[in-house]
Design a protein around this motif. Structure first.
Motif, PDB file in Angstrom:
ATOM      1  N   ARG A 121      70.837 200.121  66.403  1.00  0.00           N
ATOM      2  CA  ARG A 121      69.889 201.167  66.011  1.00  0.00           C
ATOM      3  C   ARG A 121      69.972 202.333  67.007  1.00  0.00           C
ATOM      4  O   ARG A 121      70.013 203.495  66.614  1.00  0.00           O
ATOM      5  CB  ARG A 121      68.480 200.561  65.992  1.00  0.00           C
ATOM      6  N   GLY A 122      70.028 201.995  68.292  1.00  0.00           N
ATOM      7  CA  GLY A 122      70.107 203.039  69.320  1.00  0.00           C
ATOM      8  C   GLY A 122      71.413 203.807  69.263  1.00  0.00           C
ATOM      9  O   GLY A 122      71.435 205.039  69.407  1.00  0.00           O
ATOM     10  N   PHE A 130      67.208 204.844  73.175  1.00  0.00           N
ATOM     11  CA  PHE A 130      67.543 205.630  71.978  1.00  0.00           C
ATOM     12  C   PHE A 130      66.914 205.004  70.732  1.00  0.00           C
ATOM     13  O   PHE A 130      66.448 205.703  69.847  1.00  0.00           O
ATOM     14  CB  PHE A 130      69.058 205.727  71.796  1.00  0.00           C
ATOM     15  N   ALA A 131      66.905 203.671  70.692  1.00  0.00           N
ATOM     16  CA  ALA A 131      66.360 202.987  69.509  1.00  0.00           C
ATOM     17  C   ALA A 131      64.875 203.290  69.326  1.00  0.00           C
ATOM     18  O   ALA A 131      64.374 203.303  68.203  1.00  0.00           O
ATOM     19  CB  ALA A 131      66.570 201.481  69.641  1.00  0.00           C
ATOM     20  N   GLU A 132      64.196 203.560  70.434  1.00  0.00           N
ATOM     21  CA  GLU A 132      62.751 203.810  70.351  1.00  0.00           C
ATOM     22  C   GLU A 132      62.424 205.259  70.032  1.00  0.00           C
ATOM     23  O   GLU A 132      61.300 205.575  69.649  1.00  0.00           O
ATOM     24  CB  GLU A 132      62.088 203.416  71.673  1.00  0.00           C
ATOM     25  N   GLY A 188      73.586 210.193  65.775  1.00  0.00           N
ATOM     26  CA  GLY A 188      72.943 211.078  64.808  1.00  0.00           C
ATOM     27  C   GLY A 188      72.070 212.136  65.454  1.00  0.00           C
ATOM     28  O   GLY A 188      71.216 212.710  64.794  1.00  0.00           O
ATOM     29  N   ARG A 189      72.291 212.410  66.711  1.00  0.00           N
ATOM     30  CA  ARG A 189      71.534 213.496  67.341  1.00  0.00           C
ATOM     31  C   ARG A 189      72.026 214.821  66.799  1.00  0.00           C
ATOM     32  O   ARG A 189      73.236 215.076  66.736  1.00  0.00           O
ATOM     33  CB  ARG A 189      71.731 213.463  68.853  1.00  0.00           C
ATOM     34  N   ALA A 221      62.307 208.902  68.111  1.00  0.00           N
ATOM     35  CA  ALA A 221      62.328 209.337  66.703  1.00  0.00           C
ATOM     36  C   ALA A 221      63.708 209.922  66.420  1.00  0.00           C
ATOM     37  O   ALA A 221      64.230 210.698  67.225  1.00  0.00           O
ATOM     38  CB  ALA A 221      61.257 210.392  66.494  1.00  0.00           C
ATOM     39  N   PRO A 222      64.313 209.531  65.309  1.00  0.00           N
ATOM     40  CA  PRO A 222      65.676 210.015  65.062  1.00  0.00           C
ATOM     41  C   PRO A 222      65.704 211.509  64.751  1.00  0.00           C
ATOM     42  O   PRO A 222      64.823 212.003  64.054  1.00  0.00           O
ATOM     43  CB  PRO A 222      66.114 209.209  63.837  1.00  0.00           C
ATOM     44  N   ASP A 223      66.699 212.195  65.300  1.00  0.00           N
ATOM     45  CA  ASP A 223      66.938 213.577  64.881  1.00  0.00           C
ATOM     46  C   ASP A 223      67.301 213.563  63.403  1.00  0.00           C
ATOM     47  O   ASP A 223      66.755 214.295  62.600  1.00  0.00           O
ATOM     48  CB  ASP A 223      68.118 214.170  65.669  1.00  0.00           C
ATOM     49  N   ALA A 225      67.916 210.641  60.504  1.00  0.00           N
ATOM     50  CA  ALA A 225      68.004 209.238  60.063  1.00  0.00           C
ATOM     51  C   ALA A 225      69.230 209.122  59.159  1.00  0.00           C
ATOM     52  O   ALA A 225      69.563 210.082  58.459  1.00  0.00           O
ATOM     53  CB  ALA A 225      66.748 208.858  59.301  1.00  0.00           C
ATOM     54  N   ARG A 251      71.241 206.192  66.420  1.00  0.00           N
ATOM     55  CA  ARG A 251      70.375 207.328  66.801  1.00  0.00           C
ATOM     56  C   ARG A 251      71.148 208.311  67.694  1.00  0.00           C
ATOM     57  O   ARG A 251      71.016 209.522  67.548  1.00  0.00           O
ATOM     58  CB  ARG A 251      69.166 206.840  67.578  1.00  0.00           C
TER      59      ARG A 251
END
Lengths: 87, 343
Positions: free
Chosen positions: B133-134, B67-69, B140-141, B71-73, B75, B137
């Motif tokens: 971070r993951g 998930f950390a890698e 925050g999907r 691109a965030p839906d 941020a 993410r």
């Protein structure tokens, strides 16, 4: 059925009868890999209807378990969730 | 299809140790919004559905590295830290009243992750940063097309993990919300939060040792925990241009005013109006109208609490206010944002 399940067993699987364990495990993986099947089960919002539908769908997909197995699984999942902060 | 793809619509609700390994517990939320005042309440509602209760994927925590890698839906737009009992739930509920905001409020998996190294020394600092971070993410999907902004309200003691959180999200603006500490102490005496019950949150986080418990009253424990949080807020604020100090007295108007601007959120007139409407209700019990309790709490405080405030908190509160007002006055001199509440 999924040959390589991506997810570990649910906590509830360990709490049902030995004979049903494998059937529930396989059905659990199959449902998680099949969104349509999961949606049908989610549509059963009442416990009784859900248990009946679980057994029916399990049988359709070659997984034999009983209503008692599902009830035990639900009870175990509920208990485990409620006790999560204590144990 | 990767496991991350398979988990679209699923939300991490817990990190726990299963057979000695940190494991993530996922819940399908689909099109169910996080509309309750706290994340855990939305989870409890979803778990009433038997299928959602029973079918919960359990994954190794390493999934968060994937998930950390990605691109965030969404941020993170802003982080809300707070002293507790000071209007943070008002902020989260007002923000959650418009569909363009995704608000995650005091989510237990964040607590589990931030406390993970105290529990499991095998976990490295670097792992904790990546996993956080993951996790963010994953939280925050986007599940609704309207969602544009993503806020996280942390538990109050998470401010003590601020350096770690900033390491994972160095550019995310954050605020520290506080109010007159005496009023917080009164509220905590009425009903103590988890971090005010000695030992519920790891004592080491606040600099206590077990022997302290034999001599400290609940009220002194509370005062010292609040002091620890204020000290850390001041220390981090000194070096972080992404941070802002906010007093309860600025609420609720600042939420759709100065703070929206600070977070870089652009709300329409209609959205601001909806937020204003939402602010009229009690954040923790939205069926009841909001009532200012400042005077009642001041009356209720006895000499013992006032002495504790003086011993541990008055100077810190004064320093917080000095810095906050200094920024407001500087802004006014430059013709910037309003210093007053827009109530």
């Amino acid at each position: 059925m999924e040959s390589k399940p991506p997810f570990a067993d649910p906590v509830s699987v360990a709490h049902v009868g030995e004979s049903a364990t494998e059937a529930l495990r396989r059905f659990h993986q199959h449902v998680l890999a099949t969104p349509g099947l999961f949606a049908r089960l989610c549509a059963e919002k009442e416990r009784e209807g859900f248990v009946t539908r679980m057994v029916e769908l399990g049988r359709e997909h070659g997984c034999g378990f009983t209503t008692d197995d599902v009830v035990n699984g639900l009870n175990a999942a509920r208990r485990e969730w409620l006790e999560r902060g204590i144990l | 299809m990767t496991t991350v793809d398979q988990l679209k619509g699923w939300v991490p609700i817990r990190i726990y140790w299963r057979e000695g390994q940190p494991t993530v517990d996922w819940l399908f939320l689909g099109d169910q919004p996080l509309s309750e005042p706290f994340f855990e309440q939305s989870v409890a509602r979803a778990l009433r559905n038997p299928a959602q209760l029973l079918f919960r994927p359990q994954t190794p925590i390493s999934i968060l590295e994937e998930f950390a890698e990605m691109a965030p839906d969404l941020a993170p737009t802003g982080f809300v830290f707070h002293l507790s009992r000071c209007g943070s739930t008002l902020i989260s509920q007002v923000l959650a009243s418009v569909p363009c905001n995704l608000v995650v409020s005091e989510a237990p998996p964040i607590e589990h992750l931030l406390g993970a190294r105290l529990r499991d020394p095998r976990i490295t600092h670097a792992q904790q940063v990546v996993w956080l971070r993951g996790l963010v993410r994953a939280l925050g999907r986007r599940r609704f097309a309207a969602e544009k902004y993503f806020y996280i309200k942390f538990d109050s003691w998470h401010l003590l993990h601020l350096s770690l959180i900033r390491e994972a999200f160095p550019d995310t603006p954050w605020i520290f919300l506080y109010r007159e500490p005496l009023e917080v102490l009164v509220s905590q005496r009425r009903l103590r939060g988890a971090h005010m019950l000695p030992g519920v949150v790891d004592l080491r986080l606040f600099g206590f040792v077990r022997e302290d418990l034999a001599t400290l009253s609940f009220d002194e424990y509370a005062a010292r925990v609040l002091a620890c949080i204020c000290q850390n807020a001041l220390r981090t604020h000194e070096t972080s241009p992404a941070g802002r100090l906010v007093n309860f007295s600025e609420l609720p108007g600042a939420i759709w005013g100065d703070l929206a601007e600070f977070f870089g959120a652009d709300y329409s007139e209609e959205e601001r109006s909806r937020m204003s409407d939402a602010s009229r209700f009690n954040a923790k019990n939205p069926k009841v109208r909001h009532a200012d309790d400042t005077a009642a709490k001041q009356r209720e405080a006895g000499d013992d609490l006032r002495e504790l405030e003086k011993a541990w908190l008055t100077d810190l509160y004064r320093e917080l206010e000095t810095r906050r007002l200094s920024r407001l006055w500087t802004g006014r001199m430059r013709g910037g944002g309003s210093a007053s509440s827009r109530r």
